[in-house]
Design a protein around this motif. Structure first.
Motif, PDB file in Angstrom:
ATOM      1  N   GLY A  85      12.841  -3.400 -12.501  1.00  0.00           N
ATOM      2  CA  GLY A  85      12.358  -4.239 -11.215  1.00  0.00           C
ATOM      3  C   GLY A  85      13.103  -4.122  -9.975  1.00  0.00           C
ATOM      4  N   VAL A  86      14.182  -4.187 -10.213  1.00  0.00           N
ATOM      5  CA  VAL A  86      15.340  -3.880  -8.707  1.00  0.00           C
ATOM      6  C   VAL A  86      14.833  -2.416  -8.201  1.00  0.00           C
ATOM      7  CG1 VAL A  86      17.603  -3.476  -8.047  1.00  0.00           C
ATOM      8  CG2 VAL A  86      17.203  -5.273  -9.698  1.00  0.00           C
ATOM      9  N   MET A  87      14.844  -1.552  -9.023  1.00  0.00           N
ATOM     10  CA  MET A  87      14.416  -0.247  -8.364  1.00  0.00           C
ATOM     11  C   MET A  87      13.032  -0.295  -7.846  1.00  0.00           C
ATOM     12  SD  MET A  87      15.867   2.435 -11.481  1.00  0.00           S
ATOM     13  CE  MET A  87      17.844   2.347 -12.085  1.00  0.00           C
ATOM     14  N   ILE A  88      12.174  -0.772  -8.538  1.00  0.00           N
ATOM     15  CA  ILE A  88      10.793  -0.850  -8.090  1.00  0.00           C
ATOM     16  C   ILE A  88      10.698  -1.451  -6.743  1.00  0.00           C
ATOM     17  CG2 ILE A  88       8.362  -1.495  -8.350  1.00  0.00           C
ATOM     18  CD1 ILE A  88       8.949  -0.932 -11.510  1.00  0.00           C
ATOM     19  N   GLY A  89      11.336  -2.448  -6.623  1.00  0.00           N
ATOM     20  CA  GLY A  89      11.511  -3.648  -5.449  1.00  0.00           C
ATOM     21  C   GLY A  89      12.091  -2.787  -4.288  1.00  0.00           C
ATOM     22  N   ALA A  91      12.359   0.655  -3.935  1.00  0.00           N
ATOM     23  CA  ALA A  91      11.456   1.654  -3.560  1.00  0.00           C
ATOM     24  C   ALA A  91      10.079   1.038  -2.841  1.00  0.00           C
ATOM     25  CB  ALA A  91      10.857   2.336  -4.777  1.00  0.00           C
ATOM     26  N   PHE A  92       9.643   0.158  -2.905  1.00  0.00           N
ATOM     27  CA  PHE A  92       8.513  -0.705  -2.315  1.00  0.00           C
ATOM     28  C   PHE A  92       9.208  -0.918  -0.744  1.00  0.00           C
ATOM     29  CE2 PHE A  92       6.366  -4.632  -0.847  1.00  0.00           C
ATOM     30  CZ  PHE A  92       4.984  -3.876  -0.631  1.00  0.00           C
ATOM     31  N   ALA A  93      10.155  -1.454  -0.717  1.00  0.00           N
ATOM     32  CA  ALA A  93      11.048  -1.875   0.595  1.00  0.00           C
ATOM     33  C   ALA A  93      11.166  -0.696   1.238  1.00  0.00           C
ATOM     34  CB  ALA A  93      12.331  -2.517   0.290  1.00  0.00           C
ATOM     35  N   SER A  94      11.688   0.530   0.670  1.00  0.00           N
ATOM     36  CA  SER A  94      11.891   1.833   1.429  1.00  0.00           C
ATOM     37  C   SER A  94      10.288   2.283   2.034  1.00  0.00           C
ATOM     38  CB  SER A  94      12.357   2.893   0.545  1.00  0.00           C
ATOM     39  OG  SER A  94      12.388   3.904   1.249  1.00  0.00           O
ATOM     40  N   LEU A  95       9.278   2.169   1.162  1.00  0.00           N
ATOM     41  CA  LEU A  95       7.943   2.421   1.487  1.00  0.00           C
ATOM     42  C   LEU A  95       7.451   1.712   2.736  1.00  0.00           C
ATOM     43  CD1 LEU A  95       5.423   4.089   1.011  1.00  0.00           C
ATOM     44  CD2 LEU A  95       4.715   2.263  -0.424  1.00  0.00           C
ATOM     45  N   VAL A  96       8.008   0.357   2.831  1.00  0.00           N
ATOM     46  CA  VAL A  96       7.427  -0.591   3.907  1.00  0.00           C
ATOM     47  C   VAL A  96       8.475  -0.035   4.961  1.00  0.00           C
ATOM     48  CG1 VAL A  96       7.838  -3.114   4.884  1.00  0.00           C
ATOM     49  CG2 VAL A  96       6.847  -2.608   2.432  1.00  0.00           C
ATOM     50  N   THR A  97       9.642   0.398   5.103  1.00  0.00           N
ATOM     51  CA  THR A  97      10.217   0.850   6.060  1.00  0.00           C
ATOM     52  C   THR A  97       9.584   1.764   6.842  1.00  0.00           C
ATOM     53  OG1 THR A  97      12.501  -0.086   5.174  1.00  0.00           O
ATOM     54  CG2 THR A  97      12.696   1.630   6.689  1.00  0.00           C
ATOM     55  N   TRP A  98       9.153   3.057   6.015  1.00  0.00           N
ATOM     56  CA  TRP A  98       8.269   4.225   6.553  1.00  0.00           C
ATOM     57  C   TRP A  98       7.152   4.013   7.215  1.00  0.00           C
ATOM     58  CZ3 TRP A  98      11.890   7.970   7.765  1.00  0.00           C
ATOM     59  CH2 TRP A  98      12.920   7.846   6.963  1.00  0.00           C
ATOM     60  N   THR A  99       6.501   2.774   6.570  1.00  0.00           N
ATOM     61  CA  THR A  99       5.061   2.446   7.257  1.00  0.00           C
ATOM     62  C   THR A  99       5.423   1.690   8.540  1.00  0.00           C
ATOM     63  OG1 THR A  99       4.288   2.053   4.742  1.00  0.00           O
ATOM     64  CG2 THR A  99       3.022   1.280   6.487  1.00  0.00           C
ATOM     65  N   VAL A 100       6.335   0.943   8.556  1.00  0.00           N
ATOM     66  CA  VAL A 100       6.676   0.420  10.025  1.00  0.00           C
ATOM     67  C   VAL A 100       6.882   1.272  10.958  1.00  0.00           C
ATOM     68  CG1 VAL A 100       8.220  -1.411  11.192  1.00  0.00           C
ATOM     69  CG2 VAL A 100       7.030  -2.039   8.802  1.00  0.00           C
ATOM     70  N   LEU A 101       7.754   2.366  10.534  1.00  0.00           N
ATOM     71  CA  LEU A 101       8.159   3.405  11.363  1.00  0.00           C
ATOM     72  C   LEU A 101       7.244   3.973  11.806  1.00  0.00           C
ATOM     73  CD1 LEU A 101      10.291   5.190  12.698  1.00  0.00           C
ATOM     74  CD2 LEU A 101      10.349   6.390  10.793  1.00  0.00           C
ATOM     75  N   LEU A 102       6.053   4.512  11.227  1.00  0.00           N
ATOM     76  CA  LEU A 102       4.985   5.335  11.683  1.00  0.00           C
ATOM     77  C   LEU A 102       4.085   4.341  12.542  1.00  0.00           C
ATOM     78  CD1 LEU A 102       2.920   7.663  11.627  1.00  0.00           C
ATOM     79  CD2 LEU A 102       2.248   6.840   9.482  1.00  0.00           C
ATOM     80  N   ALA A 103       3.726   3.096  12.159  1.00  0.00           N
ATOM     81  CA  ALA A 103       2.980   2.176  12.798  1.00  0.00           C
ATOM     82  C   ALA A 103       3.234   1.899  14.129  1.00  0.00           C
ATOM     83  CB  ALA A 103       2.582   0.908  12.102  1.00  0.00           C
ATOM     84  N   LYS A 104       4.774   1.590  14.266  1.00  0.00           N
ATOM     85  CA  LYS A 104       5.310   1.256  15.521  1.00  0.00           C
ATOM     86  C   LYS A 104       5.494   2.171  16.317  1.00  0.00           C
ATOM     87  CE  LYS A 104       5.475  -3.282  15.150  1.00  0.00           C
ATOM     88  NZ  LYS A 104       4.529  -4.042  16.193  1.00  0.00           N
TER      89      LYS A 104
END
Length: 295
Positions: A85-89, A91-104
């Protein structure tokens, strides 16, 4: 009689001669005993240490306990459900980081281009009407500044003091500038949260994995590294994923913070340019009134 006695004596001597001529029999050689093991000296009341063979005996390790796949995917599949669960969370946070990078990044590029085009129109305009016509149909903060200044001038048509009009226009422009900056900063707070909490979430997974490793040592009753290595590797994998999520988030947040500060500076320049156009128009409107009053 004498002859018979002599014959008997000779016969007795001849029969006893072989007995005296035989060599004495050799005694059998003494058999050598194996050397006794020297036991180490012990103090009175102490239990003597076990034999060397017993001390060298190690418990056998079950082959099913040995690791078969220590790749990242294999360690993830073999990890405890809390560590998973920690690893999945993370990994999801890392995905959010790169999504915010692209959008911003796309959003910043668009708004900076619009502000640059609006500044060209403001610099080329002599009056607020010229700026309104040049920016007609465009989107962005600069056309909103011009529209707000034009609306304030219309509302203050019967105002007696030009300074009061300038003050109201400046107040309205400053609020629009702050609103544009807040809108652009949406999402960067999430980066700050990920950058500050991801290492500690990964550390939690590490602690849990090491606890499971010690429990495995107790159950297996052995300290063989091949038995405890998988749990330790899974724990360290959780820490690594936490760092992978946190480090880019911190770097990207700092980059966006500088970029947003630069954009706010460009908005301040555009607001000042609109306020200068308003001041020119007010001075032109006041000149005929002063000429009429002088006459």
């Amino acid at each position: 009689m004498r002859q018979s006695a002599a014959a008997l004596l000779a016969a007795a001597l001849l029969g006893a001669a072989p007995v005296y001529a035989q060599a004495p029999a050799q005694e059998p050689a003494a058999q050598s005993l194996p050397p006794a093991q020297v036991a180490p000296a012990t103090e009175p009341g102490q239990t003597p240490p076990p034999a060397a063979a017993a001390s060298e005996t190690m418990p056998a390790v079950d082959s099913s306990r040995l690791p078969h796949d220590l790749s990242p995917v294999g360690m993830f599949l073999a990890a405890d459900w809390i560590v998973k669960g920690v690893m999945i969370g993370l990994a999801f946070a890392s995905l959010v980081t790169w999504t915010v990078l692209l959008a911003k990044a796309l959003e910043l590029a668009a708004v900076n281009r619009r502000v640059a085009q609006g500044m060209k129109a403001l610099v080329a305009a002599r009056t607020l009407d010229d700026a309104r016509r040049a920016l007609d149909g465009r989107k962005g903060a600069v056309p909103a500044f011009v529209a707000a200044a034009d609306a304030e001038l219309a509302y203050s048509g019967d105002a007696l003091s030009p300074e009061g009009v300038k003050e109201r226009v400046a107040s309205h422009l400053s609020r629009l500038e702050a609103q544009a900056g807040r809108k652009l900063a949406i999402g960067t707070g999430l980066l700050a949260t990920i950058g500050s909490t991801a290492p500690f979430v990964g550390l939690f997974g590490t602690v849990w994995g090491i606890m499971n490793s010690f429990i495995g040592i107790s159950n297996a009753q052995t300290t063989n590294l091949a038995v405890v290595a998988p749990g330790i590797a899974e724990a360290l994998l959780a820490t690594a994923i936490g760092l992978v999520a946190a480090i880019p988030a911190v770097v990207i947040y700092n980059v966006f913070a500088r970029a947003i500060s630069g954009h706010r500076g460009a908005l301040a320049d555009a607001s000042a340019a609109v306020l200068r156009l308003v001041s020119r128009d007010l001075d032109r409107m006041a000149t005929p009134r002063l000429s009429a009053a002088a006459e």
